[in-house]
Design an enzyme around this catalytic site. Structure first.
Site, PDB file in Angstrom:
ATOM      1  N   GLY A   1      12.577   6.579  -8.311  1.00 40.88           N
ATOM      2  CA  GLY A   1      13.728   7.190  -7.659  1.00 40.88           C
ATOM      3  C   GLY A   1      14.834   6.169  -7.541  1.00 40.88           C
TER       4      GLY A   1
ATOM      5  CB  SER B   1      18.770   1.559  -5.187  1.00 42.92           C
ATOM      6  OG  SER B   1      18.826   0.629  -4.133  1.00 42.92           O
ATOM      7  N   GLY B   2      17.524   3.219  -2.501  1.00 43.40           N
ATOM      8  CA  GLY B   2      17.851   3.909  -1.257  1.00 43.40           C
ATOM      9  C   GLY B   2      17.172   5.244  -1.095  1.00 43.40           C
ATOM     10  CB  ALA B   3      15.117   7.335  -3.350  1.00 46.58           C
ATOM     11  N   GLY B   4      14.024   5.772  -0.664  1.00 47.59           N
ATOM     12  CA  GLY B   4      12.923   5.684   0.298  1.00 47.59           C
ATOM     13  C   GLY B   4      11.601   5.307  -0.328  1.00 47.59           C
TER      14      GLY B   4
ATOM     15  CB  SER C   1      10.307   0.013  -0.423  1.00 42.03           C
ATOM     16  OG  SER C   1      10.673  -0.492  -1.693  1.00 42.03           O
TER      17      SER C   1
ATOM     18  CB  SER D   1      10.784   3.315 -13.505  1.00 47.68           C
ATOM     19  OG  SER D   1      10.340   3.991 -12.364  1.00 47.68           O
TER      20      SER D   1
END
Length: 205
Positions: free
Chosen positions: A25, A27-30, A32, A99
């Site tokens: 997803g 960056s900032g999608a959640g 991690s 990715s």
């Protein structure tokens, strides 16, 4: 979340079977945040589980790589091989990487093997991802400090047929983790004899 004896027994019964859970997803999608919570949940069940964060790996194992198309492909190839090693030892390896290209994810699936690979699309609207911007990357990209940043200077191509899609906007982290655990159980993707886990549905945020 209170773990029942049935849940613990069901997961412990098959904890020797490894799997790679590939979160993709923007960056900032959640990714991690969900990955950490999922690893914690699986460990509570008694599973061997670990998280492979793409940003963390770029500071060590992949610190020699930049962000060209070729280097991004090599970065994700290495991540997939590390994840496959953990899976081979019976771990649930949960990766959190952007990715952005279909071939990145297809290559990871080939490296790990179809039977042990689960692709999960963390689907969050781009505007929400940029609004969150937990690491200030979008702001830096808008200033031209990060060329080819996914979502600004480089596109993200969402999976067309992921194994599972979770949506973070409007849903709590626990709700998303419940969805993933439920999928693993119902699709029998974490051990061939994994019994049904009675996951308690979480409320939306």
């Amino acid at each position: 979340m209170e773990i029942t004896s049935r849940e613990a027994h069901a997961v412990n019964e098959e904890k020797s079977g490894g799997i790679v859970i590939w979160l993709t997803g923007m960056s900032g999608a959640g990714k991690s945040t969900i990955a950490r919570a999922l690893v914690a949940r699986l460990q509570t069940f008694g599973c061997q589980a670990t998280m492979l964060d793409g940003d963390v790996l770029r500071t060590g194992l992949n610190s020699d790589l930049g962000f060209s198309d070729e280097e991004r492909t090599e970065n994700l190839r290495r991540v997939a091989h590390v994840a496959a090693l953990f899976s081979g030892e019976g771990f649930a390896a949960v990766t959190a990487t952007i990715s952005p290209e279909p071939e990145h994810r297809a290559n990871a699936r080939r490296i790990v093997g179809e039977a042990n690979f689960v692709e999960i699309f963390v689907d969050t609207p781009p505007a929400i991802c940029e609004q969150r911007d937990p690491k200030g990357l979008y702001r830096r990209a808008r200033r031209g400090e990060i060329p080819q940043f996914t979502g600004v200077g480089s596109p993200y191509h969402p999976p067309l047929r992921p194994d599972l899609t979770v949506r973070t906007h409007g849903n709590s982290v626990e709700y998303c983790v419940d969805d993933i655990v439920r999928y693993l159980v119902q699709a029998r993707r974490f051990g061939s004899k994994l019994a049904q886990i009675d996951t308690t549905a979480r409320k939306r945020a």
